[in-house]
Design an enzyme around this catalytic site. Structure first.
Site, mmCIF file in Angstrom:
data_model
loop_
_atom_site.group_PDB
_atom_site.id
_atom_site.type_symbol
_atom_site.label_atom_id
_atom_site.label_comp_id
_atom_site.label_asym_id
_atom_site.label_seq_id
_atom_site.Cartn_x
_atom_site.Cartn_y
_atom_site.Cartn_z
ATOM 1 N N THR A 42 0.826 -1.211 0.000
ATOM 2 C CA THR A 42 0.000 0.000 0.000
ATOM 3 C C THR A 42 0.855 1.255 0.000
ATOM 4 O OG1 THR A 42 -1.718 -1.174 1.238
ATOM 5 C CG2 THR A 42 -1.816 1.235 1.258
ATOM 6 N N CYS A 43 1.831 1.313 0.894
ATOM 7 C CA CYS A 43 2.609 2.548 1.093
ATOM 8 C C CYS A 43 3.242 3.021 -0.214
ATOM 9 C CB CYS A 43 3.676 2.306 2.158
ATOM 10 S SG CYS A 43 4.740 3.716 2.428
ATOM 11 N N CYS A 48 1.317 6.138 1.169
ATOM 12 C CA CYS A 48 2.228 7.209 1.610
ATOM 13 C C CYS A 48 2.978 7.922 0.467
ATOM 14 C CB CYS A 48 3.302 6.654 2.538
ATOM 15 S SG CYS A 48 2.809 5.272 3.551
ATOM 16 N N LYS A 51 0.785 9.541 -2.385
ATOM 17 C CA LYS A 51 0.011 10.578 -1.676
ATOM 18 C C LYS A 51 0.867 11.815 -1.397
ATOM 19 C CE LYS A 51 0.445 10.989 2.364
ATOM 20 N NZ LYS A 51 -0.134 10.191 3.402
ATOM 21 N N GLY A 175 -13.625 10.972 7.861
ATOM 22 C CA GLY A 175 -12.973 12.035 8.630
ATOM 23 C C GLY A 175 -11.670 11.568 9.234
ATOM 24 N N TYR A 177 -7.442 9.999 8.343
ATOM 25 C CA TYR A 177 -6.226 10.441 7.644
ATOM 26 C C TYR A 177 -6.487 10.638 6.146
ATOM 27 C CZ TYR A 177 -2.966 8.818 11.400
ATOM 28 O OH TYR A 177 -2.258 8.620 12.556
ATOM 29 N N GLU A 181 -6.513 14.135 3.933
ATOM 30 C CA GLU A 181 -5.373 14.320 3.020
ATOM 31 C C GLU A 181 -5.864 14.513 1.584
ATOM 32 O OE1 GLU A 181 -2.755 10.983 3.794
ATOM 33 O OE2 GLU A 181 -1.853 11.978 5.496
ATOM 34 N N ARG A 198 -19.266 11.883 9.610
ATOM 35 C CA ARG A 198 -20.481 11.495 10.317
ATOM 36 C C ARG A 198 -20.599 12.066 11.731
ATOM 37 N NH1 ARG A 198 -19.516 5.004 11.344
ATOM 38 N NH2 ARG A 198 -17.504 5.121 12.377
ATOM 39 N N GLY A 261 -11.991 4.014 6.240
ATOM 40 C CA GLY A 261 -11.210 2.992 6.918
ATOM 41 C C GLY A 261 -10.811 1.862 5.992
ATOM 42 N N ASP A 302 -0.649 -4.269 8.941
ATOM 43 C CA ASP A 302 -2.033 -3.779 9.010
ATOM 44 C C ASP A 302 -3.067 -4.854 9.328
ATOM 45 O OD1 ASP A 302 -0.968 -1.358 8.400
ATOM 46 O OD2 ASP A 302 -1.866 -1.174 6.409
ATOM 47 N N ALA A 340 1.912 11.687 11.423
ATOM 48 C CA ALA A 340 1.580 12.955 10.763
ATOM 49 C C ALA A 340 0.399 12.722 9.840
ATOM 50 C CB ALA A 340 2.770 13.462 9.954
ATOM 51 N N HIS A 436 16.770 30.251 15.241
ATOM 52 C CA HIS A 436 15.996 31.432 14.888
ATOM 53 C C HIS A 436 16.295 31.898 13.481
ATOM 54 C CE1 HIS A 436 13.634 34.941 15.870
ATOM 55 N NE2 HIS A 436 14.580 35.716 15.374
ATOM 56 N N GLU A 441 11.282 26.736 16.888
ATOM 57 C CA GLU A 441 11.858 27.276 18.128
ATOM 58 C C GLU A 441 10.778 27.557 19.165
ATOM 59 O OE1 GLU A 441 13.582 31.297 17.963
ATOM 60 O OE2 GLU A 441 12.501 31.626 16.097
HETATM 61 P P1 NDP Z 1 -9.293 6.052 9.496
HETATM 62 O O1 NDP Z 1 -9.608 4.936 10.397
HETATM 63 O O2 NDP Z 1 -8.199 6.992 9.841
HETATM 64 O O3 NDP Z 1 -10.599 6.924 9.278
HETATM 65 C C1 NDP Z 1 -11.801 6.358 8.874
HETATM 66 C C2 NDP Z 1 -12.849 7.448 8.887
HETATM 67 O O4 NDP Z 1 -14.032 6.960 8.310
HETATM 68 C C3 NDP Z 1 -13.172 7.926 10.293
HETATM 69 O O5 NDP Z 1 -13.417 9.293 10.239
HETATM 70 C C4 NDP Z 1 -14.448 7.146 10.602
HETATM 71 O O6 NDP Z 1 -15.273 7.812 11.502
HETATM 72 C C5 NDP Z 1 -15.102 7.100 9.237
HETATM 73 N N1 NDP Z 1 -15.994 5.963 9.059
HETATM 74 C C6 NDP Z 1 -15.773 4.673 9.371
HETATM 75 N N2 NDP Z 1 -16.818 3.904 9.019
HETATM 76 C C7 NDP Z 1 -17.742 4.739 8.486
HETATM 77 C C8 NDP Z 1 -19.036 4.566 7.946
HETATM 78 N N3 NDP Z 1 -19.603 3.356 7.908
HETATM 79 N N4 NDP Z 1 -19.700 5.642 7.490
HETATM 80 C C9 NDP Z 1 -19.142 6.878 7.552
HETATM 81 N N5 NDP Z 1 -17.912 7.108 8.041
HETATM 82 C C10 NDP Z 1 -17.219 6.056 8.506
HETATM 83 O O7 NDP Z 1 -9.088 5.368 8.084
HETATM 84 P P2 NDP Z 1 -8.474 5.899 6.717
HETATM 85 O O8 NDP Z 1 -9.207 5.132 5.690
HETATM 86 O O9 NDP Z 1 -8.472 7.377 6.639
HETATM 87 O O10 NDP Z 1 -6.976 5.407 6.813
HETATM 88 C C11 NDP Z 1 -6.671 4.066 7.192
HETATM 89 C C12 NDP Z 1 -5.428 4.029 8.026
HETATM 90 O O11 NDP Z 1 -4.299 4.213 7.205
HETATM 91 C C13 NDP Z 1 -5.329 5.154 9.052
HETATM 92 O O12 NDP Z 1 -5.975 4.830 10.263
HETATM 93 C C14 NDP Z 1 -3.861 5.313 9.237
HETATM 94 O O13 NDP Z 1 -3.425 4.454 10.247
HETATM 95 C C15 NDP Z 1 -3.292 4.912 7.905
HETATM 96 N N6 NDP Z 1 -2.901 6.109 7.143
HETATM 97 C C16 NDP Z 1 -1.851 6.842 7.610
HETATM 98 C C17 NDP Z 1 -1.461 7.983 6.959
HETATM 99 C C18 NDP Z 1 -0.343 8.790 7.495
HETATM 100 O O14 NDP Z 1 0.438 8.264 8.286
HETATM 101 N N7 NDP Z 1 -0.228 10.057 7.118
HETATM 102 C C19 NDP Z 1 -2.146 8.446 5.751
HETATM 103 C C20 NDP Z 1 -3.251 7.613 5.366
HETATM 104 C C21 NDP Z 1 -3.595 6.490 6.041
HETATM 105 P P3 NDP Z 1 -15.155 7.657 13.096
HETATM 106 O O15 NDP Z 1 -13.929 8.364 13.524
HETATM 107 O O16 NDP Z 1 -16.407 8.300 13.577
HETATM 108 O O17 NDP Z 1 -15.111 6.192 13.366
#
Ligand code: NDP
Length: 459
Positions: A42-43, A48, A51, A175, A177, A181, A198, A261, A302, A340, A436, A441
């Site tokens: 994936t990365c 990553c 992206k 909502g 990562y 992004e 949501r 997710g 994962d 991040a 600086h 800082e």
């Molecule tokens: P996340 O778990 O970060 O976010 C999933 C989002 O979807 C949450 O806001 C969640 O809401 C929402 N959600 C889940 N189920 C539903 C649903 N049925 N209906 C509506 N909304 C829903 O997953 P991502 O897909 O964004 O990323 C997966 C993982 O990959 C991340 O957790 C992270 O670990 C990794 N990642 C890391 C990055 C980085 O290091 N910069 C960049 C991208 C990914 P709620 O919070 O309410 O559950």
């Protein structure tokens, strides 16, 4: 050992699997690795790396605007999506080749195709059946889209990297990562973005001050960010795409992307048949040395519980190689894992949020918050503001959490993660001389606590 074809058979050529395979081979193990899709997982392919390239690409839009205050006239910038998309794909293909070379140079046998576990010591791939003392499952995850009418009309981050055409309008659901992004990326590239989350506040698990500031900054930049918003269905009518909200509101758009997710890709590879216990969501429970309920089968990355982050997967792969083949039993410490979000502006943090600190340490906290307009923005006219925050335990003076939203947050917080790992106190931060003029800082010059105690419990 010699009764088996291999000492280690790795299923999955992503960050975790490749790391475990290479280092195990380096320690003298006979290693095979199977991959069915792309080296790097994936990365490298749909995460990553591409992206971050897209984040760079999209930020130019703001940079061109900011340049005017410094005397530059760059004319009217224009953007060509196929150039970005295809240059990115070429770079990823180059990286795929590097992974292939690295594995071969390390002495691993590479098997292209879908591997299936036959029993505790046997793997089938293509027309071959091979035995191994240990089987390591490192198959990673895949985007999850909830069952809604019209699910077939939506895309995920996997598709977003290869879009035929850049849409004019886009709805992004989620909502976490990936949602924030990609909202920043597509907005920067000129797409009219609506993001639906949501709950009442996105980026659950991050510090509240940071979550609030990101929402302000994203809206200021022009993203239509809607909280407490759910999609009921996606319709395609006469070539039009309609996103139907549960409130009855209908949004006409060109593309709907779900970032809700990811789920482990553990189905259909023989795990359950071999006796490996899977959780309901497909994750695999492992002990501290990554053994599943079948001792010769290990799992990491994962598909296990814990942060879904490449550096964590790499640490796990390393720990397995050392434990199994270098006589150095190694575990991974999951405390103080920095991370991040490459939103615009970016976020980074390490340690506890204010709410988590209160849950664990009670009210005896000093909270230092600094919010300011970065020096660059005085001339650019850009109204974006940076926020930095330290959470300090009064009794021990230990810094429990560092949080930042602003340019280079990831670069800055990576260094501070070392300080926290070393157990730095606020007095150590205060005794550190700043560089600086930088934004960083500020982390060593916050003298007066903004408040004591903490505001609210963790969500
Ligand atoms: P996340 O778990 O970060 O976010 C999933 C989002 O979807 C949450 O806001 C969640 O809401 C929402 N959600 C889940 N189920 C539903 C649903 N049925 N209906 C509506 N909304 C829903 O997953 P991502 O897909 O964004 O990323 C997966 C993982 O990959 C991340 O957790 C992270 O670990 C990794 N990642 C890391 C990055 C980085 O290091 N910069 C960049 C991208 C990914 P709620 O919070 O309410 O559950």
């Amino acid at each position: 050992m010699s009764d088996y074809d291999y000492d280690l058979f790795v299923i999955g050529g992503g960050s975790a699997g490749v790391r475990a395979a290479r280092f195990s081979a380096g320690y003298g193990a006979r290693v095979a690795i199977a991959e069915e899709r792309y080296w790097g997982g994936t990365c490298v392919n749909v995460g990553c790396i591409p992206k971050k390239l897209f984040v760079y690409a999209s930020h130019f839009a703001e940079d061109f605007r900011d340049a005017a205050g410094f005397g530059w006239d760059v004319g009217k910038p224009s953007f060509d999506w196929p150039t970005l998309r295809d240059n990115k794909t070429r770079e990823i293909e180059r990286l795929n080749g590097i992974y292939d070379h690295m594995l071969k140079n390390a002495g691993c046998d590479l098997h292209w195709g879908r591997a299936r576990i036959v029993d505790a010591h046997t793997v089938a791939v293509g027309d071959k059946t091979l035995s191994a003392r240990y089987i390591l499952v490192a198959v990673g995850g895949w985007p999850f889209v909830p069952d809604i009418p019209g699910k077939e009309h939506v895309v995920t981050s996997n598709d977003a990297f290869f879009l035929e055409k850049l849409p004019e309008r886009m709805v992004i659901v989620g909502g976490g990562y990936i949602a924030v992004e990609f909202a920043g990326i597509f907005h920067g590239l000129g797409v009219e973005v609506t993001q639906l989350y949501r709950g009442p506040r996105f980026l659950r698990g991050f510090d509240d001050d940071i979550r609030e500031r990101l929402a302000i900054e994203m809206r200021r930049k022009g993203i239509d960010l809607r909280f407490n918003a759910n999609l009921d269905a996606v319709l395609k009518e006469d070539g039009r795409t309609i996103a139907c909200l549960d409130t009855g509101v209908e949004l006409e758009t060109d593309l709907v992307m779900y970032a809700t997710g990811r789920k482990p890709l553990t189905a259909g590879i023989g795990l359950e048949e071999a006796g490996v216990a899977l959780e309901k969501d497909g994750t695999i429970q492992v002990d501290e040395h990554f053994h599943t309920s079948v001792p010769s089968i290990l799992a990491l990355g994962d598909i296990t519980e814990g942060p879904e982050l490449t550096p964590v997967a790499l640490a796990e792969g390393m720990a397995i190689a050392r434990t199994l083949f270098d006589d150095r039993p190694t575990t991974v410490n999951y405390d103080l894992v920095p991370s991040a979000v490459f939103s615009q502006p970016p976020i980074a943090s390490v340690g506890l949020t204010e709410a988590q600190a209160r849950d664990r340490h009670g009210e005896g906290l000093d909270i230092f918050v600094s919010e300011f307009r970065a020096l660059k923005n005085t001339l650019s006219g850009n109204e974006e503001r940076t926020l930095m925050k330290l959470i300090v335990e009064q009794e021990t003076d230990r810094v429990l959490g560092v949080h930042m939203i602003g340019p280079d947050a990831g670069e800055i917080v990576q260094g501070l993660a070392v300080a926290l790992r070393a157990g730095a106190t606020k007095a150590v931060f205060d005794a550190t001389i700043g560089i600086h003029p930088t934004a960083a800082e500020e982390f060593v010059t916050m003298r007066q606590a903004t408040r004591s105690g903490a505001r609210e419990a963790a969500e």
